[in-house]
Each structure stands twice: as structure tokens, then as C-alpha cells.
Write a protein that holds these residues in place. Structure first.
Motif, PDB file in Angstrom:
ATOM      1  N   TYR A 124     -26.848 -38.935   5.249  1.00 15.41           N
ATOM      2  CA  TYR A 124     -27.266 -40.160   5.918  1.00 15.41           C
ATOM      3  C   TYR A 124     -26.448 -41.344   5.394  1.00 15.41           C
ATOM      4  CZ  TYR A 124     -31.551 -37.334   6.551  1.00 15.41           C
ATOM      5  OH  TYR A 124     -32.468 -36.343   6.847  1.00 15.41           O
ATOM      6  N   SER A 125     -25.901 -42.139   6.294  1.00 17.15           N
ATOM      7  CA  SER A 125     -25.160 -43.330   5.877  1.00 17.15           C
ATOM      8  C   SER A 125     -25.111 -44.366   6.982  1.00 17.15           C
ATOM      9  CB  SER A 125     -23.729 -42.966   5.467  1.00 17.15           C
ATOM     10  OG  SER A 125     -23.014 -44.131   5.069  1.00 17.15           O
ATOM     11  N   ASP A 126     -24.881 -45.611   6.550  1.00 18.93           N
ATOM     12  CA  ASP A 126     -24.758 -46.721   7.505  1.00 18.93           C
ATOM     13  C   ASP A 126     -23.307 -47.104   7.771  1.00 18.93           C
ATOM     14  OD1 ASP A 126     -24.148 -49.700   5.972  1.00 18.93           O
ATOM     15  OD2 ASP A 126     -24.604 -47.962   4.732  1.00 18.93           O
ATOM     16  N   HIS A 127     -22.368 -46.596   6.946  1.00 15.85           N
ATOM     17  CA  HIS A 127     -21.031 -47.197   6.972  1.00 15.85           C
ATOM     18  C   HIS A 127     -19.935 -46.160   7.195  1.00 15.85           C
ATOM     19  CE1 HIS A 127     -17.568 -49.659   5.626  1.00 15.85           C
ATOM     20  NE2 HIS A 127     -18.301 -50.628   6.136  1.00 15.85           N
ATOM     21  N   VAL A 128     -18.909 -46.583   7.913  1.00 18.38           N
ATOM     22  CA  VAL A 128     -17.802 -45.700   8.262  1.00 18.38           C
ATOM     23  C   VAL A 128     -17.030 -45.223   7.030  1.00 18.38           C
ATOM     24  CG1 VAL A 128     -16.105 -47.546   8.596  1.00 18.38           C
ATOM     25  CG2 VAL A 128     -15.928 -45.425   9.943  1.00 18.38           C
ATOM     26  N   SER A 129     -17.129 -45.922   5.908  1.00 17.88           N
ATOM     27  CA  SER A 129     -16.440 -45.481   4.696  1.00 17.88           C
ATOM     28  C   SER A 129     -16.909 -44.108   4.237  1.00 17.88           C
ATOM     29  CB  SER A 129     -16.640 -46.498   3.567  1.00 17.88           C
ATOM     30  OG  SER A 129     -18.012 -46.606   3.220  1.00 17.88           O
ATOM     31  N   ASP A 130     -18.098 -43.697   4.690  1.00 18.41           N
ATOM     32  CA  ASP A 130     -18.636 -42.394   4.299  1.00 18.41           C
ATOM     33  C   ASP A 130     -18.244 -41.273   5.262  1.00 18.41           C
ATOM     34  OD1 ASP A 130     -19.952 -42.890   1.869  1.00 18.41           O
ATOM     35  OD2 ASP A 130     -21.714 -43.692   2.879  1.00 18.41           O
ATOM     36  N   TRP A 131     -17.303 -41.539   6.161  1.00 13.39           N
ATOM     37  CA  TRP A 131     -16.962 -40.524   7.155  1.00 13.39           C
ATOM     38  C   TRP A 131     -16.494 -39.197   6.539  1.00 13.39           C
ATOM     39  CZ3 TRP A 131     -12.311 -38.119   7.630  1.00 13.39           C
ATOM     40  CH2 TRP A 131     -11.195 -38.738   7.058  1.00 13.39           C
ATOM     41  N   ASN A 170     -28.684 -47.172  11.102  1.00 14.09           N
ATOM     42  CA  ASN A 170     -28.385 -48.601  11.301  1.00 14.09           C
ATOM     43  C   ASN A 170     -26.877 -48.831  11.178  1.00 14.09           C
ATOM     44  OD1 ASN A 170     -31.275 -48.935  11.105  1.00 14.09           O
ATOM     45  ND2 ASN A 170     -31.040 -48.956   8.894  1.00 14.09           N
ATOM     46  N   PRO A 171     -26.090 -48.113  11.952  1.00 17.33           N
ATOM     47  CA  PRO A 171     -24.656 -48.013  11.650  1.00 17.33           C
ATOM     48  C   PRO A 171     -23.861 -49.286  11.873  1.00 17.33           C
ATOM     49  CG  PRO A 171     -25.143 -46.941  13.730  1.00 17.33           C
ATOM     50  CD  PRO A 171     -26.460 -47.292  13.115  1.00 17.33           C
ATOM     51  N   SER A 172     -22.837 -49.441  11.029  1.00 14.78           N
ATOM     52  CA  SER A 172     -21.836 -50.475  11.260  1.00 14.78           C
ATOM     53  C   SER A 172     -21.129 -50.168  12.573  1.00 14.78           C
ATOM     54  CB  SER A 172     -20.822 -50.477  10.114  1.00 14.78           C
ATOM     55  OG  SER A 172     -20.126 -49.231  10.073  1.00 14.78           O
ATOM     56  N   ARG A 173     -20.410 -51.151  13.115  1.00 12.07           N
ATOM     57  CA  ARG A 173     -19.737 -50.950  14.401  1.00 12.07           C
ATOM     58  C   ARG A 173     -18.773 -49.771  14.329  1.00 12.07           C
ATOM     59  NH1 ARG A 173     -16.517 -55.859  17.133  1.00 12.07           N
ATOM     60  NH2 ARG A 173     -15.198 -55.531  15.289  1.00 12.07           N
ATOM     61  N   GLY A 174     -18.021 -49.679  13.238  1.00  7.35           N
ATOM     62  CA  GLY A 174     -17.071 -48.587  13.108  1.00  7.35           C
ATOM     63  C   GLY A 174     -17.752 -47.235  13.074  1.00  7.35           C
ATOM     64  N   LEU A 175     -18.871 -47.131  12.352  1.00  4.00           N
ATOM     65  CA  LEU A 175     -19.575 -45.861  12.284  1.00  4.00           C
ATOM     66  C   LEU A 175     -20.249 -45.537  13.611  1.00  4.00           C
ATOM     67  CD1 LEU A 175     -20.450 -43.394  10.749  1.00  4.00           C
ATOM     68  CD2 LEU A 175     -22.391 -44.693   9.835  1.00  4.00           C
ATOM     69  N   ARG A 176     -20.768 -46.552  14.284  1.00  4.29           N
ATOM     70  CA  ARG A 176     -21.390 -46.299  15.586  1.00  4.29           C
ATOM     71  C   ARG A 176     -20.370 -45.705  16.561  1.00  4.29           C
ATOM     72  NH1 ARG A 176     -26.083 -47.893  17.795  1.00  4.29           N
ATOM     73  NH2 ARG A 176     -26.506 -49.316  16.036  1.00  4.29           N
ATOM     74  N   HIS A 177     -19.161 -46.250  16.545  1.00  9.89           N
ATOM     75  CA  HIS A 177     -18.109 -45.735  17.417  1.00  9.89           C
ATOM     76  C   HIS A 177     -17.761 -44.304  17.036  1.00  9.89           C
ATOM     77  CE1 HIS A 177     -14.514 -45.765  19.912  1.00  9.89           C
ATOM     78  NE2 HIS A 177     -13.796 -45.395  18.864  1.00  9.89           N
ATOM     79  N   MET A 178     -17.635 -44.037  15.736  1.00 10.32           N
ATOM     80  CA  MET A 178     -17.292 -42.683  15.292  1.00 10.32           C
ATOM     81  C   MET A 178     -18.414 -41.707  15.614  1.00 10.32           C
ATOM     82  SD  MET A 178     -16.090 -41.374  11.502  1.00 10.32           S
ATOM     83  CE  MET A 178     -14.446 -42.074  11.704  1.00 10.32           C
ATOM     84  N   ALA A 179     -19.668 -42.139  15.435  1.00 12.13           N
ATOM     85  CA  ALA A 179     -20.804 -41.262  15.724  1.00 12.13           C
ATOM     86  C   ALA A 179     -20.828 -40.857  17.194  1.00 12.13           C
ATOM     87  CB  ALA A 179     -22.109 -41.961  15.338  1.00 12.13           C
ATOM     88  N   ILE A 182     -28.684 -35.708   1.469  1.00 11.41           N
ATOM     89  CA  ILE A 182     -27.918 -36.665   0.683  1.00 11.41           C
ATOM     90  C   ILE A 182     -27.929 -38.021   1.389  1.00 11.41           C
ATOM     91  CG2 ILE A 182     -25.717 -37.170  -0.419  1.00 11.41           C
ATOM     92  CD1 ILE A 182     -25.079 -34.213  -0.370  1.00 11.41           C
ATOM     93  N   TYR A 183     -28.352 -39.030   0.666  1.00  7.48           N
ATOM     94  CA  TYR A 183     -28.499 -40.380   1.216  1.00  7.48           C
ATOM     95  C   TYR A 183     -27.534 -41.351   0.538  1.00  7.48           C
ATOM     96  CZ  TYR A 183     -33.185 -39.106   3.067  1.00  7.48           C
ATOM     97  OH  TYR A 183     -34.249 -38.538   3.725  1.00  7.48           O
ATOM     98  N   ASP A 184     -26.817 -42.112   1.320  1.00 11.29           N
ATOM     99  CA  ASP A 184     -26.206 -43.338   0.816  1.00 11.29           C
ATOM    100  C   ASP A 184     -27.357 -44.302   0.509  1.00 11.29           C
ATOM    101  OD1 ASP A 184     -24.170 -45.417   0.407  1.00 11.29           O
ATOM    102  OD2 ASP A 184     -24.895 -46.215   2.319  1.00 11.29           O
ATOM    103  N   MET A 185     -27.120 -45.315  -0.330  1.00 11.28           N
ATOM    104  CA  MET A 185     -28.217 -46.222  -0.668  1.00 11.28           C
ATOM    105  C   MET A 185     -28.110 -47.579   0.009  1.00 11.28           C
ATOM    106  SD  MET A 185     -29.774 -47.476  -4.357  1.00 11.28           S
ATOM    107  CE  MET A 185     -28.491 -48.673  -4.737  1.00 11.28           C
ATOM    108  N   ASP A 186     -27.097 -48.372  -0.336  1.00  9.92           N
ATOM    109  CA  ASP A 186     -27.041 -49.752   0.126  1.00  9.92           C
ATOM    110  C   ASP A 186     -26.869 -49.832   1.634  1.00  9.92           C
ATOM    111  OD1 ASP A 186     -27.356 -50.693  -2.428  1.00  9.92           O
ATOM    112  OD2 ASP A 186     -25.214 -51.016  -2.778  1.00  9.92           O
ATOM    113  N   ARG A 187     -27.848 -50.489   2.278  1.00 10.57           N
ATOM    114  CA  ARG A 187     -27.901 -50.704   3.723  1.00 10.57           C
ATOM    115  C   ARG A 187     -28.179 -49.422   4.514  1.00 10.57           C
ATOM    116  NH1 ARG A 187     -23.781 -53.908   1.812  1.00 10.57           N
ATOM    117  NH2 ARG A 187     -24.260 -56.147   1.880  1.00 10.57           N
TER     118      ARG A 187
END
Length: 224
Positions: free
Chosen positions: A183-190, A203-212, A6-11
Motif C-alpha cells: 500500500y502506498s500513496d506515492h509514485v516513488s514506491d512504484w 489517496n494517490p499522488s497524480r503520478g501514482l494515480r496515472h500509473m495505477a 506492507i504499508y508505506d507510512m507518510d500520507r
């Protein structure tokens, strides 16, 4: 056991967002006079930033401004197809193409799950070879007229997981019989990432990088 990718799309799959570019593309193609309303878009964004409206209302207002409150799908179809071609040519991460091909070769069912509108996402998904689309729906009237009103939930944040689960139920897919990669780039998909068997921060946002880092999720760069 079936496997879903399952893929998020934008970014995630795309380099940049697609919603506003699509509206601008459609305005230019369908009625260039509507481009005169573009200066109003920052005002709607300001209203959202001030929490005067929610993300759902923001999308509906901008759609009404730039392509109108009601557009026949048949009239919109050539514009949608042209935009999808543009996205494929100019706005796809090379690494996303490689991963999609890898998941397909592994026999995984490819699902694009995005907050963007289904009426244009389906064309992009088809060109990328996705099997299924879970996206934000639009209210559709008589004669297949697409209205600037969201049908159901805006497929964002916790709603995305709810809509994925609803889609799986309709498909007859029991969670304990399916392995899920997300797969996602953004923390909103947590919520969806924690629910998945394998979560990949792209290519994670800062918030997602921290959570990852805290969750031990894989982090990848699909930009090359």
C-alpha cells in the motif's frame, strides 16, 4: 503460504508527513532555543530542490539543526512516545485503521516500510499493531546515542524495495513462498508496487494515480 501486508507510512497511513513535524516536536521538547533555527530549514529544502544535496543529506542536515548532531536515545524516548501518541490521535487515516484491522484478521504479517527514521517510527508502528518495521536507520554511537547520520540507505524509492528484500532474506522468507500486498500513496514506491502480488494506490499522488490506471492497480481513499 505466508502473506505480508506492507504499508508505506507518510500520507498513506498518516494524513500528512511526519518527519518535519517530529523534528519540530522534538526541538520544542528537548531544546526550544533550536526553534530559532527553523528559518534555515527552507534553505536546506532549496538546496535539495536545486539538486545541490540529495534527500539523504537533507534529512541529516535538518535533524542536526533541530535536535542536534547526537542525542541519547534514553533522553529522546519520552519525546518519541509523546509524538507517537499525537500521531495516533490526530494524523491517522480512518481507512488505514480499518485496512490494518482487516489484514490482521486475515492472518497477514503487518510490515511498516517507510523512509522516516526508525527511532521514532517504531513507537508509531507499535501503537498501530504492526509486526515489523523497515525504516531508515541512524548511526548509533556508544551509550546508544543517535547521530544525525543515516546508517545504510535512505529507505526511499528503489532503495525501499532493496531493503524489503534484505529484510525478507534475514527473516528467512523466500519470495516464492510469500504473497505480498503493498500500500502506498506515492509514485516513488512504484518498484515495490510492481514487485508485489497486489498493489494498492492509497489517496494517490497524480503520478501514482496515472500509473495505477495503466497497471490496473486498485485505487482507494482512506480519508474517511
Amino acid at each position: 503460504m505466508m502473506e505480508l501486508a506492507i504499508y508505506d507510512m507518510d500520507r498513506t497511513v498518516t494524513r500528512t508527513g511526519t518527519y518535519t513535524p517530529f523534528l519540530l516536536h522534538a526541538a520544542k521538547a528537548l531544546n526550544p532555543l533550536r526553534l530559532a533555527l527553523v528559518p534555515l530549514v527552507p534553505l536546506t529544502m532549496g538546496a535539495y530542490a536545486l539538486r545541490l544535496i540529495d534527500r539523504r543529506r537533507l534529512k541529516e542536515w535538518n535533524q542536526r539543526l533541530l535536535i542536534g548532531g547526537a542525542v541519547p536515545r534514553l533522553r529522546l524516548a519520552p519525546t518519541v512516545d509523546a509524538f507517537a501518541d499525537l500521531v495516533i490521535r490526530t494524523n491517522i487515516h480512518p481507512g488505514a485503521v480499518r485496512q490494518i484491522d482487516e489484514d490482521r484478521a486475515a492472518g497477514r504479517r503487518l510490515v511498516l516500510a517507510t523512509a522516516s527514521y526508525r527511532f521514532y517510527v517504531e513507537a508509531i508502528a507499535a501503537k498501530l499493531g504492526f509486526d515489523d518495521v523497515i525504516a531508515t536507520g541512524s548511526i548509533t554511537g556508544l551509550d546508544d546515542i543517535i547521530h544525525a547520520k543515516i546508517d545504510g540507505e535512505n529507505n526511499y524509492g528503489p532503495a525501499k524495495l532493496r531493503l524489503i528484500k534484505a529484510w525478507m532474506e534475514k527473516q528467512g522468507l523466500a519470495r516464492d513462498k510469500v504473497k505480498v500486498r503493498f500500500y502506498s500513496d506515492h509514485v516513488s514506491d512504484w518498484p515495490a508496487m510492481e514487485w508485489a502480488d497486489t498493489a494498492v494506490a492509497v489517496n494517490p499522488s497524480r503520478g501514482l494515480r496515472h500509473m495505477a490506471a495503466k497497471r490496473g492497480w486498485e485505487v482507494v481513499d482512506w480519508g474517511f
